[in-house]
Design an enzyme around this catalytic site. Structure first.
Site, PDB file in Angstrom:
ATOM      1  N   LYS A  13      51.931  10.484  49.815  1.00  0.00           N
ATOM      2  CA  LYS A  13      52.450  10.285  48.691  1.00  0.00           C
ATOM      3  C   LYS A  13      51.198  10.002  47.782  1.00  0.00           C
ATOM      4  O   LYS A  13      51.497  10.615  46.992  1.00  0.00           O
ATOM      5  CB  LYS A  13      53.994   9.505  49.067  1.00  0.00           C
ATOM      6  N   ARG A  88      62.422   2.271  47.507  1.00  0.00           N
ATOM      7  CA  ARG A  88      62.147   1.653  48.431  1.00  0.00           C
ATOM      8  C   ARG A  88      63.798   0.776  49.061  1.00  0.00           C
ATOM      9  O   ARG A  88      63.375   1.106  50.703  1.00  0.00           O
ATOM     10  CB  ARG A  88      60.863   0.539  48.863  1.00  0.00           C
ATOM     11  N   ARG A 127      42.021   4.992  55.513  1.00  0.00           N
ATOM     12  CA  ARG A 127      41.783   4.573  54.260  1.00  0.00           C
ATOM     13  C   ARG A 127      41.594   3.766  53.550  1.00  0.00           C
ATOM     14  O   ARG A 127      41.115   2.426  53.751  1.00  0.00           O
ATOM     15  CB  ARG A 127      43.690   4.720  54.093  1.00  0.00           C
ATOM     16  N   ARG A 160      42.489  -1.605  52.739  1.00  0.00           N
ATOM     17  CA  ARG A 160      43.827  -2.677  52.094  1.00  0.00           C
ATOM     18  C   ARG A 160      44.195  -3.775  53.209  1.00  0.00           C
ATOM     19  O   ARG A 160      44.091  -3.592  54.377  1.00  0.00           O
ATOM     20  CB  ARG A 160      44.479  -2.521  51.336  1.00  0.00           C
ATOM     21  N   ARG A 171      54.886  -2.787  58.684  1.00  0.00           N
ATOM     22  CA  ARG A 171      55.593  -2.025  57.281  1.00  0.00           C
ATOM     23  C   ARG A 171      56.393  -0.289  57.718  1.00  0.00           C
ATOM     24  O   ARG A 171      57.221  -0.211  57.442  1.00  0.00           O
ATOM     25  CB  ARG A 171      54.508  -1.856  56.725  1.00  0.00           C
TER      26      ARG A 171
HETATM   27  P1  ADP Z   1      50.468   6.611  50.827  1.00  0.00           P
HETATM   28  O1  ADP Z   1      50.703   6.706  48.962  1.00  0.00           O
HETATM   29  O2  ADP Z   1      52.003   7.539  51.319  1.00  0.00           O
HETATM   30  O3  ADP Z   1      50.949   5.424  51.267  1.00  0.00           O
HETATM   31  P2  ADP Z   1      48.149   7.890  50.566  1.00  0.00           P
HETATM   32  O4  ADP Z   1      48.570   9.830  49.749  1.00  0.00           O
HETATM   33  O5  ADP Z   1      47.790   6.615  50.686  1.00  0.00           O
HETATM   34  O6  ADP Z   1      49.125   7.529  51.831  1.00  0.00           O
HETATM   35  O7  ADP Z   1      47.449   8.521  52.182  1.00  0.00           O
HETATM   36  C1  ADP Z   1      47.125   7.593  53.209  1.00  0.00           C
HETATM   37  C2  ADP Z   1      45.872   7.915  53.862  1.00  0.00           C
HETATM   38  O8  ADP Z   1      46.284   9.164  55.256  1.00  0.00           O
HETATM   39  C3  ADP Z   1      45.122   8.314  52.971  1.00  0.00           C
HETATM   40  O9  ADP Z   1      43.517   7.532  53.563  1.00  0.00           O
HETATM   41  C4  ADP Z   1      44.329   9.550  52.383  1.00  0.00           C
HETATM   42  O10 ADP Z   1      43.322  10.251  52.272  1.00  0.00           O
HETATM   43  C5  ADP Z   1      45.040  10.091  54.053  1.00  0.00           C
HETATM   44  N1  ADP Z   1      45.488  11.605  53.514  1.00  0.00           N
HETATM   45  C6  ADP Z   1      46.660  12.067  52.798  1.00  0.00           C
HETATM   46  N2  ADP Z   1      47.164  12.982  53.094  1.00  0.00           N
HETATM   47  C7  ADP Z   1      46.176  14.234  54.428  1.00  0.00           C
HETATM   48  C8  ADP Z   1      46.635  15.301  54.993  1.00  0.00           C
HETATM   49  N3  ADP Z   1      47.276  15.968  53.937  1.00  0.00           N
HETATM   50  N4  ADP Z   1      45.856  15.161  55.933  1.00  0.00           N
HETATM   51  C9  ADP Z   1      45.121  13.717  55.818  1.00  0.00           C
HETATM   52  N5  ADP Z   1      44.684  13.089  55.936  1.00  0.00           N
HETATM   53  C10 ADP Z   1      45.467  12.952  54.545  1.00  0.00           C
HETATM   54  P1  AMP Z   2      52.745   1.063  48.822  1.00  0.00           P
HETATM   55  O1  AMP Z   2      51.597   1.217  48.279  1.00  0.00           O
HETATM   56  O2  AMP Z   2      53.709   2.147  48.243  1.00  0.00           O
HETATM   57  O3  AMP Z   2      51.828   1.269  50.092  1.00  0.00           O
HETATM   58  O4  AMP Z   2      52.730  -0.282  48.769  1.00  0.00           O
HETATM   59  C1  AMP Z   2      52.474  -1.833  49.279  1.00  0.00           C
HETATM   60  C2  AMP Z   2      53.388  -2.505  49.355  1.00  0.00           C
HETATM   61  O5  AMP Z   2      54.039  -3.370  47.430  1.00  0.00           O
HETATM   62  C3  AMP Z   2      54.316  -2.744  49.776  1.00  0.00           C
HETATM   63  O6  AMP Z   2      53.762  -2.744  51.414  1.00  0.00           O
HETATM   64  C4  AMP Z   2      55.006  -3.382  49.501  1.00  0.00           C
HETATM   65  O7  AMP Z   2      55.162  -4.410  49.860  1.00  0.00           O
HETATM   66  C5  AMP Z   2      54.981  -3.434  47.640  1.00  0.00           C
HETATM   67  N1  AMP Z   2      55.896  -2.458  47.587  1.00  0.00           N
HETATM   68  C6  AMP Z   2      55.907  -1.449  46.949  1.00  0.00           C
HETATM   69  N2  AMP Z   2      56.465  -0.906  46.079  1.00  0.00           N
HETATM   70  C7  AMP Z   2      57.969  -1.649  46.677  1.00  0.00           C
HETATM   71  C8  AMP Z   2      59.185  -1.474  46.341  1.00  0.00           C
HETATM   72  N3  AMP Z   2      59.305  -0.865  45.214  1.00  0.00           N
HETATM   73  N4  AMP Z   2      59.981  -2.246  46.653  1.00  0.00           N
HETATM   74  C9  AMP Z   2      59.574  -3.140  47.388  1.00  0.00           C
HETATM   75  N5  AMP Z   2      58.230  -3.724  47.306  1.00  0.00           N
HETATM   76  C10 AMP Z   2      57.181  -2.703  46.865  1.00  0.00           C
END
Ligand code: ADP
Ligand code: AMP
Length: 214
Positions: A13, A88, A127, A160, A171
């Site tokens: 995302k 969420r 990541r 992280r 999660r």
């Molecule tokens: P989210 O915001 O949904 O938690 P991220 O955008 O941070 O996910 O992506 C999670 C991990 O996967 C990151 O390390 C990112 O660089 C990698 N990633 C994202 N999109 C792709 C893809 N299409 N193919 C492979 N790896 C990806």
């Molecule tokens: P993210 O960076 O989106 O993966 O979010 C990291 C963490 O922040 C999540 O696992 C939740 O603990 C908290 N968080 C982020 N967005 C929300 C939301 N909309 N509602 C509740 N918790 C959230």
């Protein structure tokens, strides 16, 4: 243009939201990033959020909804925004719908980035995050130019705490229980688009642009 990104943690995302924000010139609003910068700055909000985040749980709606609604009323949101990680829960979605409705507005696109659970743990383990500017990398799929250093701001990259496999499992459970129902919520509103998130980052982005329009 008002967009929400749906999908499991690690589905991509944030990666896609960054690209969308740049192409369409709208702010990328990540509630996770807002929480992390508050934790880093030691604010009251950060203190409230930290224990939930560390356990892989959602921060309570009472804290999250007000924070997000304040953010989308800031001046840079006038022409739209892309929400990453919000809503969420169903109450979060309902609050957003109600707040927009007050001004005769609504979410235009809900993009559901689909990646099977089996791929997620790997994605998260690789990541690497910059806690200073919010940039995200992957050791295998999107490596920084210099290992461990953010290309954009030169800060150190970290794994992280909540990306460790035991927390990722929690999660994912929370996602299926509380967040997955939003797919149906936005489908009923006629704005849902499913995206195959297992493809390369470039292909995923191209497919999103096909939906949003060039
Ligand atoms: P989210 O915001 O949904 O938690 P991220 O955008 O941070 O996910 O992506 C999670 C991990 O996967 C990151 O390390 C990112 O660089 C990698 N990633 C994202 N999109 C792709 C893809 N299409 N193919 C492979 N790896 C990806
Ligand atoms: P993210 O960076 O989106 O993966 O979010 C990291 C963490 O922040 C999540 O696992 C939740 O603990 C908290 N968080 C982020 N967005 C929300 C939301 N909309 N509602 C509740 N918790 C959230």
């Amino acid at each position: 243009m008002k967009i929400v990104m749906l999908g499991a943690p690690g589905a991509g995302k944030g990666t896609q939201a960054d690209k969308i924000a740049e192409k369409y010139n709208i702010p990328h609003i990540s509630t996770g990033d807002i929480f992390r910068s508050n934790i880093k700055a030691g604010t009251e909000l950060g203190k409230k959020a930290k224990s939930f985040i560390d356990q892989g749980l959602l921060v309570p709606d009472e804290v999250t909804i007000g924070m997000l609604l304040d953010r989308i009323h800031e001046a840079d949101c006038e022409n739209g925004y892309i929400l990453d990680g919000f809503p969420r829960t169903i109450p979060q979605a309902e609050s957003l719908t109600a707040a927009l409705k007050e001004n005769g507005e609504a979410i235009d696109f809900a993009l559901d980035v689909e990646v099977p659970d089996a791929n997620i743990v790997n994605r998260m383990a690789g990541r690497r995050a910059c806690l200073k500017c919010g940039a995200t990398y992957h050791t295998e799929f999107a490596a920084p130019k210099k290992e461990g250093i953010c290309d954009k701001c030169g800060s150190e990259l970290v794994l992280r705490d909540d990306d460790k496999p035991e927390t990722v499992q929690k999660r994912l459970e929370v996602y299926h229980e509380q967040t997955h129902p939003l797919i149906d919520y936005y489908k009923k509103k006629g704005v849902l688009h499913a995206i195959d998130g297992t493809l390369s980052m470039e292909t995923v982005f191209k497919n999103i642009v096909d939906i949003l329009g060039a």
